[in-house]
Design a protein around this motif. Structure first.
Motif, PDB file in Angstrom:
ATOM      1  N   TRP A   1      51.843  29.888  80.821  1.00 42.37           N
ATOM      2  CA  TRP A   1      51.595  29.193  82.078  1.00 42.37           C
ATOM      3  C   TRP A   1      50.911  30.176  83.016  1.00 42.37           C
ATOM      4  O   TRP A   1      51.373  31.303  83.189  1.00 42.37           O
ATOM      5  CB  TRP A   1      52.900  28.709  82.707  1.00 42.37           C
ATOM      6  CG  TRP A   1      53.474  27.499  82.041  1.00 42.37           C
ATOM      7  CD1 TRP A   1      54.238  27.473  80.914  1.00 42.37           C
ATOM      8  CD2 TRP A   1      53.328  26.151  82.460  1.00 42.37           C
ATOM      9  NE1 TRP A   1      54.575  26.191  80.589  1.00 42.37           N
ATOM     10  CE2 TRP A   1      54.039  25.354  81.527  1.00 42.37           C
ATOM     11  CE3 TRP A   1      52.679  25.535  83.517  1.00 42.37           C
ATOM     12  CZ2 TRP A   1      54.107  23.969  81.640  1.00 42.37           C
ATOM     13  CZ3 TRP A   1      52.750  24.164  83.636  1.00 42.37           C
ATOM     14  CH2 TRP A   1      53.454  23.392  82.702  1.00 42.37           C
ATOM     15  N   GLU A   2      49.812  29.770  83.634  1.00 40.93           N
ATOM     16  CA  GLU A   2      49.142  30.594  84.630  1.00 40.93           C
ATOM     17  C   GLU A   2      49.513  30.069  86.013  1.00 40.93           C
ATOM     18  O   GLU A   2      49.265  28.904  86.331  1.00 40.93           O
ATOM     19  CB  GLU A   2      47.634  30.575  84.434  1.00 40.93           C
ATOM     20  CG  GLU A   2      47.191  31.276  83.149  1.00 40.93           C
ATOM     21  CD  GLU A   2      45.690  31.359  83.019  1.00 40.93           C
ATOM     22  OE1 GLU A   2      44.982  30.679  83.805  1.00 40.93           O
ATOM     23  OE2 GLU A   2      45.220  32.102  82.138  1.00 40.93           O
ATOM     24  N   MET A   3      50.115  30.938  86.816  1.00 41.54           N
ATOM     25  CA  MET A   3      50.613  30.536  88.122  1.00 41.54           C
ATOM     26  C   MET A   3      49.956  31.394  89.193  1.00 41.54           C
ATOM     27  O   MET A   3      49.925  32.621  89.089  1.00 41.54           O
ATOM     28  CB  MET A   3      52.143  30.668  88.176  1.00 41.54           C
ATOM     29  CG  MET A   3      52.855  29.988  87.021  1.00 41.54           C
ATOM     30  SD  MET A   3      54.672  30.041  87.120  1.00 41.54           S
ATOM     31  CE  MET A   3      54.976  28.751  88.352  1.00 41.54           C
ATOM     32  N   THR A   4      49.432  30.738  90.214  1.00 39.59           N
ATOM     33  CA  THR A   4      48.763  31.428  91.310  1.00 39.59           C
ATOM     34  C   THR A   4      49.596  31.292  92.572  1.00 39.59           C
ATOM     35  O   THR A   4      50.004  30.187  92.943  1.00 39.59           O
ATOM     36  CB  THR A   4      47.359  30.848  91.553  1.00 39.59           C
ATOM     37  OG1 THR A   4      46.591  30.974  90.354  1.00 39.59           O
ATOM     38  CG2 THR A   4      46.653  31.603  92.666  1.00 39.59           C
ATOM     39  N   PHE A   5      49.835  32.435  93.215  1.00 41.08           N
ATOM     40  CA  PHE A   5      50.669  32.469  94.417  1.00 41.08           C
ATOM     41  C   PHE A   5      49.885  33.023  95.603  1.00 41.08           C
ATOM     42  O   PHE A   5      48.974  33.827  95.450  1.00 41.08           O
ATOM     43  CB  PHE A   5      51.901  33.359  94.195  1.00 41.08           C
ATOM     44  CG  PHE A   5      52.857  32.845  93.162  1.00 41.08           C
ATOM     45  CD1 PHE A   5      53.892  31.988  93.515  1.00 41.08           C
ATOM     46  CD2 PHE A   5      52.726  33.225  91.835  1.00 41.08           C
ATOM     47  CE1 PHE A   5      54.784  31.528  92.560  1.00 41.08           C
ATOM     48  CE2 PHE A   5      53.613  32.764  90.871  1.00 41.08           C
ATOM     49  CZ  PHE A   5      54.640  31.907  91.234  1.00 41.08           C
ATOM     50  N   LYS A   6      50.276  32.585  96.772  1.00 40.70           N
ATOM     51  CA  LYS A   6      49.750  33.106  98.026  1.00 40.70           C
ATOM     52  C   LYS A   6      50.799  34.025  98.630  1.00 40.70           C
ATOM     53  O   LYS A   6      51.975  33.670  98.742  1.00 40.70           O
ATOM     54  CB  LYS A   6      49.456  31.951  98.989  1.00 40.70           C
ATOM     55  CG  LYS A   6      49.063  32.359 100.389  1.00 40.70           C
ATOM     56  CD  LYS A   6      47.622  32.786 100.459  1.00 40.70           C
ATOM     57  CE  LYS A   6      47.194  32.982 101.919  1.00 40.70           C
ATOM     58  NZ  LYS A   6      45.756  33.370 102.017  1.00 40.70           N
ATOM     59  N   ALA A   7      50.379  35.224  99.021  1.00 42.50           N
ATOM     60  CA  ALA A   7      51.303  36.192  99.611  1.00 42.50           C
ATOM     61  C   ALA A   7      50.866  36.510 101.033  1.00 42.50           C
ATOM     62  O   ALA A   7      49.690  36.348 101.384  1.00 42.50           O
ATOM     63  CB  ALA A   7      51.336  37.473  98.778  1.00 42.50           C
ATOM     64  N   SER A   8      51.801  36.961 101.843  1.00 45.61           N
ATOM     65  CA  SER A   8      51.431  37.407 103.181  1.00 45.61           C
ATOM     66  C   SER A   8      50.721  38.751 103.075  1.00 45.61           C
ATOM     67  O   SER A   8      50.821  39.459 102.067  1.00 45.61           O
ATOM     68  CB  SER A   8      52.676  37.549 104.059  1.00 45.61           C
ATOM     69  OG  SER A   8      53.482  38.619 103.594  1.00 45.61           O
ATOM     70  N   GLU A   9      49.985  39.132 104.110  1.00 42.13           N
ATOM     71  CA  GLU A   9      49.266  40.406 104.099  1.00 42.13           C
ATOM     72  C   GLU A   9      50.230  41.586 103.970  1.00 42.13           C
ATOM     73  O   GLU A   9      49.886  42.606 103.382  1.00 42.13           O
ATOM     74  CB  GLU A   9      48.422  40.537 105.362  1.00 42.13           C
ATOM     75  CG  GLU A   9      47.252  39.556 105.435  1.00 42.13           C
ATOM     76  CD  GLU A   9      46.380  39.781 106.639  1.00 42.13           C
ATOM     77  OE1 GLU A   9      46.613  40.774 107.351  1.00 42.13           O
ATOM     78  OE2 GLU A   9      45.468  38.969 106.878  1.00 42.13           O
ATOM     79  N   ALA A  10      51.421  41.441 104.516  1.00 47.11           N
ATOM     80  CA  ALA A  10      52.392  42.529 104.450  1.00 47.11           C
ATOM     81  C   ALA A  10      52.799  42.838 103.018  1.00 47.11           C
ATOM     82  O   ALA A  10      53.107  43.977 102.676  1.00 47.11           O
ATOM     83  CB  ALA A  10      53.636  42.171 105.276  1.00 47.11           C
ATOM     84  N   ILE A  11      52.790  41.829 102.157  1.00 49.30           N
ATOM     85  CA  ILE A  11      53.147  42.014 100.748  1.00 49.30           C
ATOM     86  C   ILE A  11      51.905  42.303  99.918  1.00 49.30           C
ATOM     87  O   ILE A  11      51.932  43.103  98.981  1.00 49.30           O
ATOM     88  CB  ILE A  11      53.843  40.744 100.206  1.00 49.30           C
ATOM     89  CG1 ILE A  11      55.043  40.387 101.076  1.00 49.30           C
ATOM     90  CG2 ILE A  11      54.277  40.946  98.761  1.00 49.30           C
ATOM     91  CD1 ILE A  11      55.610  39.021 100.802  1.00 49.30           C
ATOM     92  N   ALA A  12      50.793  41.668 100.281  1.00 43.70           N
ATOM     93  CA  ALA A  12      49.577  41.746  99.470  1.00 43.70           C
ATOM     94  C   ALA A  12      49.074  43.175  99.311  1.00 43.70           C
ATOM     95  O   ALA A  12      48.447  43.504  98.305  1.00 43.70           O
ATOM     96  CB  ALA A  12      48.488  40.871 100.088  1.00 43.70           C
TER      97      ALA A  12
END
Length: 226
Positions: free
Chosen positions: A120-131
């Motif tokens: 499974w390919e899963m795409t996530f959005k992260a906050s800049e603080a984590i990115a």
């Protein structure tokens, strides 16, 4: 400390104050319950919680207001969903994932999950603080699961992971839908590197008399470290 290899699924039920009852519901729950004791640490969806009371099929723990604010454990649907559970790493145990501290950096969001022939390919959005801690082929913990970053788009703060069928079947990733929130923890190694690079200590010198202020990403790249 944990390794990001999930051992069981559980549910959470709010009790008095900030206390929660975590109940193991999946078949391999004996891995969690075998020698669980008062004061032990258990990662609940990647959040390190301390066992305050051991129950027949689970335990009671307290999540502080700060923990509830920074993680998904404070969400309205916590008691309806499954949470990933992992007991703390024991000395001499195998480290099959990566070092996960259980200190969540923030909340991310699932954008899309696509099934392929082998994963499974899963795409996530992260906050800049984590990115800023995400690197291609590096490690990241998603709901406490140790995963490898397959691709990263820094301008969008988005990353993709490939999840093998076993991990997908044995964790709560399979219950996520678009816009589901997840706990994210960056690799501890990246945090220490950042600390050393930007630490403000102008008089500190390395063995070759290089100031710590001179050790920048450009300096490391020039000397073959990036």
């Amino acid at each position: 400390m944990f390794t990001g290899l999930i051992q069981a699924l559980g549910t959470m039920k709010p009790l008095r104050g900030d206390s929660w009852q975590i109940t193991c519901v999946s078949q391999p729950s004996e891995v969690i319950m075998r020698d669980l004791a008062y004061g032990d640490s258990v990662a609940v969806d990647g959040v390190c919680l301390t066992v305050e009371e051991v129950l027949k099929d689970g335990f009671i723990a307290t999540a502080s207001p700060e923990t509830l604010r920074r993680t998904t454990l404070g969400g309205e649907q916590t008691q309806q969903k499954y949470v990933n559970l992992e007991a703390s790493l024991r000395v001499g145990s195998k480290v099959g994932g990566h070092f996960v501290m259980g200190h969540v950096d923030g909340i991310g969001r699932l954008l899309i999950a696509e099934q392929t022939a082998s994963s499974w390919e899963m795409t996530f959005k992260a906050s800049e603080a984590i990115a800023r801690y995400i690197v291609p082929k590096g490690s990241i913990a998603v709901n406490g699961i140790s995963l490898t970053v397959a691709a990263y788009e820094p301008e969008l703060s988005q990353f993709k992971v490939a999840v093998i069928p076993l991990t997908y079947a044995e964790t709560n990733l399979r219950y996520l839908v678009s816009d589901s929130l997840v706990n994210l923890e960056g690799d501890i190694l990246g945090k220490y590197v950042e600390k050393f690079i930007y630490y403000d200590k102008p008089h500190a010198k390395t063995q070759d008399d290089t100031s710590l202020d001179d050790i920048t990403p450009a300096f490391l790249a020039e000397h073959g470290y990036l």
